[in-house]
Design an enzyme around this catalytic site. Structure first.
Site, PDB file in Angstrom:
ATOM      1  N   SER A  47      -2.464 -32.145 -47.270  1.00 55.36           N
ATOM      2  CA  SER A  47      -2.131 -33.260 -47.067  1.00 55.36           C
ATOM      3  C   SER A  47      -0.298 -34.077 -47.053  1.00 55.36           C
ATOM      4  CB  SER A  47      -3.308 -34.844 -46.679  1.00 55.36           C
ATOM      5  OG  SER A  47      -3.826 -34.510 -45.424  1.00 55.36           O
ATOM      6  N   SER A  66      -1.615 -35.353 -43.657  1.00 51.76           N
ATOM      7  CA  SER A  66      -1.998 -37.146 -43.587  1.00 51.76           C
ATOM      8  C   SER A  66      -1.123 -37.836 -43.919  1.00 51.76           C
ATOM      9  CB  SER A  66      -3.210 -37.024 -44.045  1.00 51.76           C
ATOM     10  OG  SER A  66      -3.635 -37.453 -45.275  1.00 51.76           O
ATOM     11  N   LYS A 121       2.005 -43.695 -51.253  1.00 49.65           N
ATOM     12  CA  LYS A 121       0.648 -43.625 -49.956  1.00 49.65           C
ATOM     13  C   LYS A 121      -0.604 -44.444 -49.826  1.00 49.65           C
ATOM     14  CE  LYS A 121      -2.143 -39.698 -47.277  1.00 49.65           C
ATOM     15  NZ  LYS A 121      -2.623 -38.469 -47.886  1.00 49.65           N
TER      16      LYS A 121
END
Ligand code: GLN
Length: 488
Positions: A178, A154, A79
């Site tokens: 997330s 997210s 990420k």
């Protein structure tokens, strides 16, 4: 789809160790797959093909010398809020669009020490604030199961990449859901470990008392392998727990006979709960029971209803402090056109941050300000203690708790962008787990209207192994995790 990109890590490991495939071949297969499907899915902010092939060649040498670690030569995504030395780390924000960190996050360093291969950086909601990846300053990621729908957030990039066969696994961060919510919406396994188990050093901070890094993978065994690689004490994170990383794979016995499973009622009455999602979870609980688990339907965690409110005071408060560092001086975007120093600072923050990030900074600054601090921040901290103690109470007589991960399946792009509260409600089932610092895992447990449903398994603090064991036993008895979306 090339058979190499539909493997799990443990399957790829066997092929690599038997020299039936090289890491370079495996990496090339993923780079080709990315070429094919990335225009539709858009799971990556940055691709690093040269670096990946260089790491793959080094991995092949290491395998030839006979010192392969579990992740040697395995192509992964990270990420884009975890620092990667020499590789742009943007947090999907204009503020960090051109930021290249001079150091690796501890998790990146640990994957590197095993000889893993990095394919690139995953898209996300800006600074990890959001539940759909639509808050990325660059572009939204799409759900591989239905390209008109969101992948969740997210960590939407990581979830979509793993679901689409664009990486064998990925790392995400989870402050309020997330990792678990996008894992559920994309039909993959995602785990938020116990707070403090994985180092946050080099993770761009959002809300430091809640943030935790964890894996996305195609199955529970891969998730355990990834977690073992990244967990363990790190003196560079003051909240890192002082203990070594266990071998989580050894916890996967397949046996959950006598496991005490609690089903907290509040998670089924949650606002906006979709009945088909609920049914999939109830069916999954019946399977756990069939495997010998003892199900207790009478668990109650009454303060769950305050968790969302507590989170939306604490997380913005911490974010308003953490994001004060983006002043256009130290690093990141800087607006030099404004004039005076104060005007430049204002212009930098006005143009560098997106709407949602600004909303959070304002909410947090308000709740921390003199005169409001006691009414909001302090009160929220007290309720946090109550929520935590209710969980502790439940874990005196239960080994794990089972709930839906998200009240709905993947929603359409644009559906919730105009109503922040609707977006926030997407995390009602995951947020309490962060508030209490507990481990939580989401794994595929069915479909509703053709879209994946995720079941959340929650454990007591440091009960990560028990969570993985329960998830693994369920997975062995079902075949949801073997399904793939149609993308060609
Ligand atoms: N969706 C939640 C938020 O917007 C959680 C995000 C996260 O876990 N990083 O804050």
């Amino acid at each position: 789809m090339n058979h190499l990109t539909s493997l799990t890590i443990h399957q790829a490991r066997r092929l690599l160790d038997a020299r039936e495939v090289s890491s370079v071949e495996l990496t090339q297969a993923f780079l080709e797959r990315i070429q094919q499907v990335e225009p539709k899915v858009k799971a990556y902010v940055t691709l690093t093909p040269e670096l990946a092939l260089e790491q793959a060649r080094a991995a092949d040498r290491r395998i030839a010398e006979g010192h392969a670690a579990p992740l040697t030569g395995i192509p992964l995504q990270i990420k884009d809020n975890m620092c990667t030395r020499g590789v742009r780390t943007t947090c999907s924000s204009r503020m960090l669009e051109n930021f290249t960190p001079p150091y690796d996050a501890t998790v990146v360093e640990r994957l590197g020490a095993q000889g893993a291969v990095m394919l690139g950086k995953g898209n996300m909601d800006e600074f990890a604030m959001g539940s759909s990846t639509e808050n990325s300053a660059f572009f939204p990621t799409r759900n591989p199961w239905d390209l008109e729908r969101v992948p969740g957030g997210s960590s939407g990039g990581p979830a979509a990449a793993v679901a689409a066969g664009e990486a064998l696994a990925s790392l995400g961060s989870d402050t309020g859901g997330s990792i678990r919510q996008p894992a559920a919406l994309c039909g993959v396994v995602g785990m938020k470990p116990t707070y403090g188990l994985v180092s946050r050093y080099g993770l761009v901070a959002f809300a430091s008392s809640l943030d935790q890094i964890g894996p996305f993978a195609r199955d529970v065994e891969d998730c355990a392998l990834m977690l073992s690689a990244i967990a363990g004490h790190d003196r560079r994170d003051s909240t890192s727990l002082p203990q070594p990383s266990p071998d989580f794979r050894s916890a996967l016995s397949g046996n959950i006979r006598g496991l005490r499973v609690g089903v907290p009622v509040e998670y089924f009455n949650a606002q906006g709960m979709n009945r088909e999602v609920e049914k999939a979870i109830l069916d999954a609980i019946a399977i756990l029971q069939g495997l010998g688990a003892q199900i207790d339907w009478n668990v109650s965690l009454p303060s769950t209803r305050y968790a969302l409110a507590v989170y939306y005071i604490l997380a913005p408060s911490e974010c308003s402090a953490n994001l004060a560092r983006y002043d256009g001086v130290k690093y990141g975007y800087s607006d030099h056109t404004a004039g005076s120093m104060w005007e430049e600072l204002e212009a930098t923050r006005e143009h560098g941050f997106g709407q949602e990030v600004k909303r959070r900074i304002m909410l947090g600054t308000y709740s921390l300000s003199s005169g409001y601090y006691d009414a909001y921040y302090l009160k929220a901290q007290k309720v946090r203690t109550i929520i935590t103690s209710e969980f502790q109470q439940a874990f005196r007589t239960h080994d794990v708790l089972v709930t839906p991960t998200s009240p709905t399946v993947a929603f359409r792009l644009g559906d919730k962008t105009s109503d922040p509260l609707q977006m926030y409600l997407s995390d009602v089932c995951t947020i309490p787990v962060n508030i209490a610092g507990l481990p939580g895992l989401s794994l595929p447990c069915g479909f509703a209207g053709g879209l994946p449903v995720g079941m959340q398994i929650i454990g007591p603090a440091l009960g990560d192994a028990a969570v993985l064991r329960a998830a693994h036993a369920y997975e062995q008895a079902t075949e949801w995790h073997t399904r793939w979306p149609e993308l060609e």
